[in-house]
Design an enzyme around this catalytic site. Structure first.
Site, PDB file in Angstrom:
ATOM      1  N   ASP A  48      22.002  56.336  -5.549  1.00 14.78           N
ATOM      2  CA  ASP A  48      22.380  57.544  -4.279  1.00 14.78           C
ATOM      3  C   ASP A  48      21.076  57.401  -3.466  1.00 14.78           C
ATOM      4  OD1 ASP A  48      23.384  59.954  -3.123  1.00 14.78           O
ATOM      5  OD2 ASP A  48      24.649  60.204  -4.748  1.00 14.78           O
ATOM      6  N   HIS A  53      25.318  56.980   1.151  1.00 18.03           N
ATOM      7  CA  HIS A  53      23.986  57.413  -0.065  1.00 18.03           C
ATOM      8  C   HIS A  53      23.420  56.233  -0.506  1.00 18.03           C
ATOM      9  CE1 HIS A  53      25.803  61.571  -0.610  1.00 18.03           C
ATOM     10  NE2 HIS A  53      26.850  60.979  -0.467  1.00 18.03           N
ATOM     11  N   GLU A  71      31.288  60.133   1.996  1.00 17.84           N
ATOM     12  CA  GLU A  71      30.404  60.978   3.106  1.00 17.84           C
ATOM     13  C   GLU A  71      29.347  59.784   3.579  1.00 17.84           C
ATOM     14  OE1 GLU A  71      29.477  65.019   0.760  1.00 17.84           O
ATOM     15  OE2 GLU A  71      28.454  63.574  -0.028  1.00 17.84           O
TER      16      GLU A  71
END
Length: 343
Positions: A50, A111, A175
């Site tokens: 991440d 990420h 995202e």
């Protein structure tokens, strides 16, 4: 005398553990697996990469752990940790002995800040950065316009695949802002070559290429529901519906296998009570035990034929606000019991 026929409702019964925001040592991961086994939960989705930390040793790219696995916090302290490949094998073997399969996750194209901090050429602009020290969504992501990005991702996959004997390989896909791609010459060239009209199609392009590479390795791609965006998702891809159930419903209609994991019912980093003054700090939300027990993962809007594509249920424990293992246990228990009933 009686005859009892009993079987789980779903084949995939999972939880997600996030050691990226706050690291979980091997001993903690094993303890969680042992407890999960008692609940007949049979999948651990291991979120290994991440923005805030890269948590798995990749021998071809040593900077992922020398640089990407540690961050300097706002108070000057250093948060660090990663799993060696030998430790990963140890955890996988321990899980197998407890009838639990580990599903690894390599996040892309978003990420990825910890990896980009180690190798800046993975991003569009190539600027030197550090692993992200705040939560939220990072604008700097992997560049799908450069062939070097795909070479890196495939190399990492090639080292990870032998460590995880299960069929599923999670690639994230959630995202991922596309603003950098709109300004990137390599990305725009890729779009022109492919005949694309919007940047969302670049994400589909990346997902498709990685899916083919995984298939060559005998793996099946699984990703968050954003992988539906941009279209052209291969029907072999498994979709995890986290932004409510809409993504899962749409995926099932498109004949994708679906894991239901909606944040509205199954995000165990949410508060368990409205009395937040006397609770450890959490990300927000309100998800009491009763709500978890009351979740019905089979959408009534799907036909019986479409419902067959709902193959599993998973709860997630993101650790932005969970710095210790004891707090992690506090957040999942007793909600894991309710999860097991639903599964």
């Amino acid at each position: 005398a009686v005859s009892i026929n009993d079987a789980p409702r779903f084949t995939y019964r999972g939880v997600m553990l996030d050691p990226c925001r706050h690291f979980l040592p091997v001993s903690a991961v094993k303890e969680e697996i042992e407890r999960l086994s008692a609940y007949k939960i049979n999948r651990v989705h291991w979120h290994l990469t991440d923005d805030q930390g890269w948590r798995i040793e990749i021998k071809k790219y040593p900077k992922l752990t020398t640089i990407g696995s540690q961050r300097v916090e706002g108070d000057g302290s250093i948060h660090r940790g990663f799993y060696t490949q030998e430790e990963v094998r140890e955890v996988v073997a321990f899980a197998k002995a407890h009838h639990v399969e580990i599903v690894p996750e390599l996040e892309m194209p978003g990420h990825g800040m910890a990896a980009i901090a180690a190798y800046p050429w993975l991003s569009c602009q190539g600027e030197q950065m550090t692993p992200r020290i705040i939560w939220g969504v990072e604008d700097v992501v992997f560049c799908p316009g450069k062939e070097t990005t795909f070479r890196f991702l495939e190399d990492v996959i090639d080292e990870m695949v032998p460590l995880f004997p299960g069929k599923l390989f999670h690639i994230g896909g959630d995202e991922s802002p596309r603003g950098e791609w709109a300004k990137c010459d390599s990305c725009q060239t890729r779009m022109k070559t492919q005949g694309y009209k919007k940047e969302a199609q670049l994400q589909s392009y990346l997902i498709a290429r990685i899916s083919k590479h995984l298939a060559k390795k005998g793996k099946q791609l699984i990703g968050w529901d954003e992988i539906l965006e941009g279209g052209d998702l291969d029907t072999t891809a498994v979709v995890m519906s986290w932004r409510g159930e809409g993504g899962g419903i749409e995926a099932a209609k498109q004949k994708h296998d679906v894991i239901m994991t909606p944040n509205t019912y199954l995000y165990f980093d949410y508060y368990q009570t409205k009395d937040t003054e006397n609770e450890p700090l959490a990300i927000g939300g309100y998800l009491p035990l009763e709500r978890v027990y009351g979740y019905e993962p089979m959408p009534s809007s799907l036909t019986p034929e479409e419902q067959k594509y709902i193959i599993g249920v998973q709860a997630n424990l993101w650790t932005e606000y969970i710095p210790t293992f004891s707090q992690a246990q506090y957040m999942v228990l007793p909600r894991w019991a309710a999860l097991a009933e639903v599964q």
